[in-house]
Design a protein around this motif. Sequence first.
Motif, PDB file in Angstrom:
ATOM      1  N   LEU A  53       0.828  -1.205   0.000  1.00  0.00           N
ATOM      2  CA  LEU A  53       0.000   0.000   0.000  1.00  0.00           C
ATOM      3  C   LEU A  53       0.863   1.256   0.000  1.00  0.00           C
ATOM      4  O   LEU A  53       0.422   2.320  -0.403  1.00  0.00           O
ATOM      5  N   TYR A  88     -19.024  -3.567   5.982  1.00  0.00           N
ATOM      6  CA  TYR A  88     -20.007  -2.976   5.069  1.00  0.00           C
ATOM      7  C   TYR A  88     -21.360  -2.977   5.755  1.00  0.00           C
ATOM      8  O   TYR A  88     -21.890  -4.055   6.079  1.00  0.00           O
ATOM      9  N   PHE A  99     -17.344 -10.687   0.162  1.00  0.00           N
ATOM     10  CA  PHE A  99     -17.296  -9.594  -0.812  1.00  0.00           C
ATOM     11  C   PHE A  99     -15.980  -9.511  -1.595  1.00  0.00           C
ATOM     12  O   PHE A  99     -15.982  -9.353  -2.820  1.00  0.00           O
ATOM     13  N   ARG A 104     -13.396 -10.446  -6.921  1.00  0.00           N
ATOM     14  CA  ARG A 104     -12.390 -11.135  -7.733  1.00  0.00           C
ATOM     15  C   ARG A 104     -13.015 -12.236  -8.576  1.00  0.00           C
ATOM     16  O   ARG A 104     -12.295 -13.089  -9.108  1.00  0.00           O
ATOM     17  N   ARG A 147     -12.712 -12.250   7.194  1.00  0.00           N
ATOM     18  CA  ARG A 147     -12.495 -11.655   5.873  1.00  0.00           C
ATOM     19  C   ARG A 147     -11.072 -11.929   5.388  1.00  0.00           C
ATOM     20  O   ARG A 147     -10.826 -12.024   4.187  1.00  0.00           O
ATOM     21  N   ARG A 151      -9.307 -15.477   2.295  1.00  0.00           N
ATOM     22  CA  ARG A 151      -8.359 -15.208   1.213  1.00  0.00           C
ATOM     23  C   ARG A 151      -7.412 -16.354   0.967  1.00  0.00           C
ATOM     24  O   ARG A 151      -6.769 -16.415  -0.068  1.00  0.00           O
TER      25      ARG A 151
ATOM     26  N   ALA B 113     -17.091  -2.238  -6.100  1.00  0.00           N
ATOM     27  CA  ALA B 113     -16.905  -2.129  -4.656  1.00  0.00           C
ATOM     28  C   ALA B 113     -17.753  -0.994  -4.086  1.00  0.00           C
ATOM     29  O   ALA B 113     -18.378  -1.135  -3.030  1.00  0.00           O
ATOM     30  N   LEU B 117     -20.691  -1.180  -1.399  1.00  0.00           N
ATOM     31  CA  LEU B 117     -20.653  -0.372  -0.185  1.00  0.00           C
ATOM     32  C   LEU B 117     -21.969   0.367   0.044  1.00  0.00           C
ATOM     33  O   LEU B 117     -22.500   0.400   1.146  1.00  0.00           O
ATOM     34  N   ILE B 150     -14.700   3.389   6.652  1.00  0.00           N
ATOM     35  CA  ILE B 150     -14.842   2.341   5.662  1.00  0.00           C
ATOM     36  C   ILE B 150     -13.601   2.155   4.786  1.00  0.00           C
ATOM     37  O   ILE B 150     -13.437   1.156   4.116  1.00  0.00           O
ATOM     38  N   ASP B 152     -10.495   1.426   5.354  1.00  0.00           N
ATOM     39  CA  ASP B 152      -9.646   0.263   5.602  1.00  0.00           C
ATOM     40  C   ASP B 152     -10.206  -1.004   4.965  1.00  0.00           C
ATOM     41  O   ASP B 152      -9.489  -1.795   4.362  1.00  0.00           O
ATOM     42  N   ILE B 153     -11.502  -1.178   5.124  1.00  0.00           N
ATOM     43  CA  ILE B 153     -12.111  -2.396   4.612  1.00  0.00           C
ATOM     44  C   ILE B 153     -12.110  -2.381   3.071  1.00  0.00           C
ATOM     45  O   ILE B 153     -11.879  -3.393   2.419  1.00  0.00           O
ATOM     46  N   LEU B 154     -12.294  -1.206   2.513  1.00  0.00           N
ATOM     47  CA  LEU B 154     -12.226  -1.099   1.056  1.00  0.00           C
ATOM     48  C   LEU B 154     -10.820  -1.429   0.559  1.00  0.00           C
ATOM     49  O   LEU B 154     -10.645  -2.158  -0.415  1.00  0.00           O
ATOM     50  N   MET B 155      -9.832  -0.888   1.259  1.00  0.00           N
ATOM     51  CA  MET B 155      -8.455  -1.157   0.843  1.00  0.00           C
ATOM     52  C   MET B 155      -8.124  -2.641   0.963  1.00  0.00           C
ATOM     53  O   MET B 155      -7.422  -3.190   0.132  1.00  0.00           O
ATOM     54  N   SER B 156      -8.660  -3.279   2.016  1.00  0.00           N
ATOM     55  CA  SER B 156      -8.302  -4.686   2.173  1.00  0.00           C
ATOM     56  C   SER B 156      -9.038  -5.562   1.159  1.00  0.00           C
ATOM     57  O   SER B 156      -8.564  -6.633   0.818  1.00  0.00           O
ATOM     58  N   ASP B 157     -10.180  -5.116   0.668  1.00  0.00           N
ATOM     59  CA  ASP B 157     -10.854  -5.886  -0.383  1.00  0.00           C
ATOM     60  C   ASP B 157     -10.299  -5.587  -1.769  1.00  0.00           C
ATOM     61  O   ASP B 157     -10.238  -6.458  -2.623  1.00  0.00           O
ATOM     62  N   LEU B 158      -9.934  -4.325  -1.982  1.00  0.00           N
ATOM     63  CA  LEU B 158      -9.487  -3.938  -3.321  1.00  0.00           C
ATOM     64  C   LEU B 158      -7.978  -4.089  -3.489  1.00  0.00           C
ATOM     65  O   LEU B 158      -7.463  -4.051  -4.604  1.00  0.00           O
ATOM     66  N   TYR B 159      -7.263  -4.229  -2.382  1.00  0.00           N
ATOM     67  CA  TYR B 159      -5.808  -4.321  -2.437  1.00  0.00           C
ATOM     68  C   TYR B 159      -5.206  -3.126  -3.153  1.00  0.00           C
ATOM     69  O   TYR B 159      -4.428  -3.273  -4.098  1.00  0.00           O
ATOM     70  N   VAL B 160      -5.566  -1.964  -2.721  1.00  0.00           N
ATOM     71  CA  VAL B 160      -4.973  -0.780  -3.318  1.00  0.00           C
ATOM     72  C   VAL B 160      -5.111   0.350  -2.313  1.00  0.00           C
ATOM     73  O   VAL B 160      -6.027   0.360  -1.496  1.00  0.00           O
TER      74      VAL B 160
END
Lengths: 365, 295
Positions: A53, A88, A99, A104, A147, A151, B113, B117, B150, B152-160
């Motif tokens: 990141l 969420y 999710f 993916r 979550r 993975r 995403a 959300l 929100i 953090d959770i978005l970053m962990s799902d989107l990996y960015v």
Amino acid sequence: MAELKLVNVKKVYDNKVVSVEDFNLEIRDKEFLVLVGPSGCGKSTTLRMIAGLEEISSGDLFIGDKRVNDVPPKDRNIAMVFQNYALYPHMDVYNNMAFGLKLRKFKKDEIKKRVDNAAKILGLENLLNRKPKALSGGQRQRVALGRAIVRDAEVFLMDEPLSNLDAKLRVQMRAEIQKLHSRLQTTTIYVTHDQTEAMTMATRLVVMKDGIIQQVGAPKEVYDEPDNVFVGGFIGSPAMNFLNGKLVGNHFVMDDVKLLVPDGRLKVLKERGYDGKDIILGIRPEDINDEQVFLDFSPETKVSASVEVAELMGAEIILYSQVNNQSFVARIDSRFNISAGDTIDLAFDLSKAHFFDKETEQRIK
Amino acid sequence: MINQLKEVFSTLKVHKDGSNQLDSDYKWFATDKEEIIGIRNDELTSKDVSLLTTFLTPYNVKFPTPTQAERNWRKIIYSTDLGEKDWKPSHPFRFVYFSFNKNQIEPLLFKDAIEGLFDKQVPILWENEHEGFIIEQQMMEEESISYEQIIDILMSDLYVKITFFVGPYKKDMEDLTLYYHSLTNIAKRIFHYTTKSVLTYVEAIPFLLTKQTDEDLRLDISKTILQEYIHDEETIHMMDTFFQCNLNLSETAKVLHLHRNSLQYRLDRFFEKTGIDIRQFQDAMTVSLALLARK
Ligand SMILES: Nc1ncnc2c1ncn2[C@@H]1O[C@H](COP(=O)(O)OP(=O)(O)OP(=O)(O)O)[C@@H](O)[C@H]1O
Ligand SMILES: [Mg+2]
């Protein structure tokens, strides 16, 4: 299976803040490695560089044999858990876990298999249809772990995952995360500022300060043999005492207070040329004793101290006191009634103490 | 116009709303009526493309196809015809700027995403493949989403890595173009000055104001106010945190993992040395600006 290696890793942010420097570390497969240190020391930055990141300013990061500096996070085979266990809001527990996989484009039955498995491991089977609003803090935190579990990643990265929980829940979740680790055996890098958390959870811990590694080792090693004053003071609670004095002959001398240094330690100090020099004595509160046997046995490390505060903690008493105008803390069994203003004799167990260089604050060894 | 073009380019087709991804065998354009048309790549010479771009806007296939709502918003922002601005949304709305690291995820993934959300379609105006605006209608208090919570959770799902700049709510379309441009402008600069990944318009104002001041004056101010503390990162981190915690001592102590008394003590020391008591609003504001000026 994943080992990680960081070689000379450095992070300089846009604003020229050097946040991590000269970071060299090998993380073993299946290890539970804890990064610990005070606020702002670069723990999160390090973790986020491993996650991808944050960009690595210089140096190399390897996962397995592969250099991954330029590999995007999604291809690093990692899963992250953050401090903020927000979920969420519109999705139930099942979908909160599913999710990331849905995004993916995983197949439905594969998703179900993985979510059901994670739910089973975490005891969330009966909550799968609940919305986050209807969950307790601990349950939400477990979903957050779920979550990550779905993975099927090689490495877990966790940034203070428990720090938003209350003290009791934190202790409970600590144990759960450890159980989880011994079950899944996933290499885990865990960030915390809490030295107790670090001590109790880590296979090895990395103590950081100002972006620089201070010491790496198993918890007991770091506790028993701190490399410098900072580590000695940071790990352990109540903290290690530090007293300024001078090595004169066979004694550690603080003006008119003289403590006899045991032979082994003395030899090292003399060999290193500290005779007649200012040094720092570091001694843990539990290595200061009030028991008569000790006092009789070690008359030459006896100090007569006046008690400023005595905190009764149940089985023990924490004494705040002074010697030669320098404060120290002792931790003794609560056998006697001791109160502020009393003067008592205490024996410093110098065989367990450490000596540090006055200038560099490094332990003399 | 479309019919005329069709006579020249036999493969021309108009994109219909709803079908999600644009076919990459086609080159896509937006007309001034905000229709999306595509012509097969093999029917186009590079000369054709340059000619077409004089009156059509090339459309990037990597973007999710714009929905009707997205096209409407774009029309209003770019239109000079004031009549268009009569359209009033049913609820107040705000533009939320987002940006994520280049070339790491597809725009479509981000859109999925965001829809997940919000649990519904939300208009997104893409600036390019990694930046744009989410247009968010104000919802009931309990339903509204905190980006801070929100992200953090978005970053962990989107990996960015993602940043959000949250604009203020707006009730009508008046000056929408200005609103849009000013947010774009601020959003692109503001993240150089902060360690946070979510910033609101309100939080950004002090940054913007200090950055308008010329550098010499800025340095002078920060030196005069912070004195010997100007390079004391530990104290500065402490003060920063104290401001972020709304001058709440206990909260700050907790975040910094310090004892409340030692925090007190440090603030007292700062007061003794500088004559500034950051527990007072006015002093806090000045020091907070001096900290910004220093960056
Ligand atoms: N995005 C950023 N831009 C500039 N500087 C940053 C950024 N993020 C962190 N820093 C700085 O880098 C240093 C290390 O920060 P980091 O967040 O890694 O610390 P930490 O050990 O995780 O602290 P905490 O326990 O408070 O979470 C700090 O001085 C911080 O101000
Ligand atoms: Mg952190």
